[in-house]
Design an enzyme around this catalytic site. Structure first.
Site, short mmCIF file in Angstrom:
data_model
loop_
_atom_site.label_atom_id
_atom_site.label_comp_id
_atom_site.label_asym_id
_atom_site.label_seq_id
_atom_site.Cartn_x
_atom_site.Cartn_y
_atom_site.Cartn_z
CB SER A 75 -0.80 0.06 1.12
OG SER A 75 -0.22 -0.13 2.28
CD GLU B 146 -2.15 -8.44 -2.32
OE1 GLU B 146 -2.77 -8.57 -3.46
OE2 GLU B 146 -1.91 -7.57 -1.99
CD GLU C 159 -7.57 -5.36 1.92
OE1 GLU C 159 -6.51 -6.01 1.83
OE2 GLU C 159 -7.87 -4.34 1.44
#
Ligand code: KIV
Length: 300
Positions: A53, A123, A190
């Site tokens: 991020s 991820e 998430e």
């Protein structure tokens, strides 16, 4: 400048497991540089993630996809210098682990060797399960990440919550269980429905850190710039703002610029003094031998 000494013992994987067993919530934040790491240290969080991020929050990219491994290694090294107690996790960027297990291991090793991270995060389920297993097999702790995985946002139909139909929910659960079975020490959920988290949690033996996944997880994570109100971009609905640091920064810089323009800054206390007789001597030295004021060779 050095990191302030801390009394807390460093957070280990064992400690995180104990926290889960005891039902003690785990606090995790992102950090991207030396000062944000110092803040995380002093605030006493358990885990610090140098998230990809940072691509958006500190490097100004439009998404997390373009950030390079070298950029994240540089940010991670700065974070390492700013803290010693929380567990430090480096986020493997898009393109740094998908090609092969060898690529994934080699790049995970860089986070540990070059940036001083304790662990890495990657991820998705699918092929990432095998990558996670390979990295764990090479002796590096891995954190998984399922649900909304921003590196594959395009394939997921954008930055939207995941697992909202029974079939998609099963897919998220399958990914989470696969990463757990591959040896991940923890996992991020998430942007999935709280009800889905509640269904998955009884099957999770490893700590689960939620972000927009409801209250049932073992801990929560937020992006540093989101929770402090530093980042001006779009904030997801799960973001809670605990401060408005950006507004305060703008206020401070505006006040400085105004003071400069109106000559209110600097004031005497911001300067250095020189004894009056030294000033006199300086003038004497400058005009010595010439009878003229010293010009340093330039026409004044
Ligand atoms: O990059 C990041 O900040 C993350 C967190 C949202 C978990 O992956």
């Amino acid at each position: 400048m050095s990191t302030r000494p801390t009394q807390r013992p460093a957070i280990t994987l064992t400690k995180l497991g104990e926290k889960k067993a005891l039902g003690e919530p785990i606090a995790m934040v992102t950090a991207y540089d030396f000062p944000s790491a110092q803040v995380a240290e002093e605030a006493g969080v358990d885990i610090v993630l140098v998230g990809d991020s940072g691509a958006m929050t500190v490097l100004g990219y439009p998404s997390t996809v373009p950030v390079t491994l070298d950029e994240l290694l540089m940010l991670s090294s700065a974070v390492r210098r700013g803290m010693s107690t929380p567990l430090l996790v480096g986020d493997m960027p898009f393109g740094s682990y998908e090609v092969s297990n060898e690529q994934a291991i080699a790049n995970a090793q860089r986070f540990i060797k070059e940036a001083g991270c304790d662990a890495v995060k990657l991820e998705r389920g699918g092929s990432s399960v095998e990558r996670a297993r390979a990295i764990v097999g090479a002796g590096i702790p891995v954190m998984g990440h399922v649900g909304l995985t921003p590196q594959s946002a395009t394939a997921l139909g954008g930055y939207r919550s995941q697992g909202r139909t029974a079939e998609r929910a099963l897919h998220v659960m399958h990914d989470a269980l696969g990463l757990q079975e591959a040896g991940c020490f923890a996992i991020v959920f998430e942007a999935i429905p709280a009800a889905l988290t509640e269904v998955i949690m009884p099957r999770m033996q490893i700590p689960v850190i939620g972000i927009g996944a409801g209250p049932a997880t073992d801990g929560q994570v937020l992006v540093f710039h989101d929770l402090l109100g530093i980042y001006d971009g779009h904030a997801a609905r799960f973001v809670k703002r605990y401060a408005d640091v950006r507004a305060e920064m703008i206020r401070g810089v505006k006040a400085f610029a105004e003071d400069v323009r109106t000559r209110r800054y600097p004031e005497p206390e911001h300067g250095y003094t020189m004894a009056p007789d030294e000033i006199d001597r300086l003038h004497g030295l400058m005009s010595e031998g010439t009878g003229e004021p010293f010009t340093g060779g330039f026409t004044l």
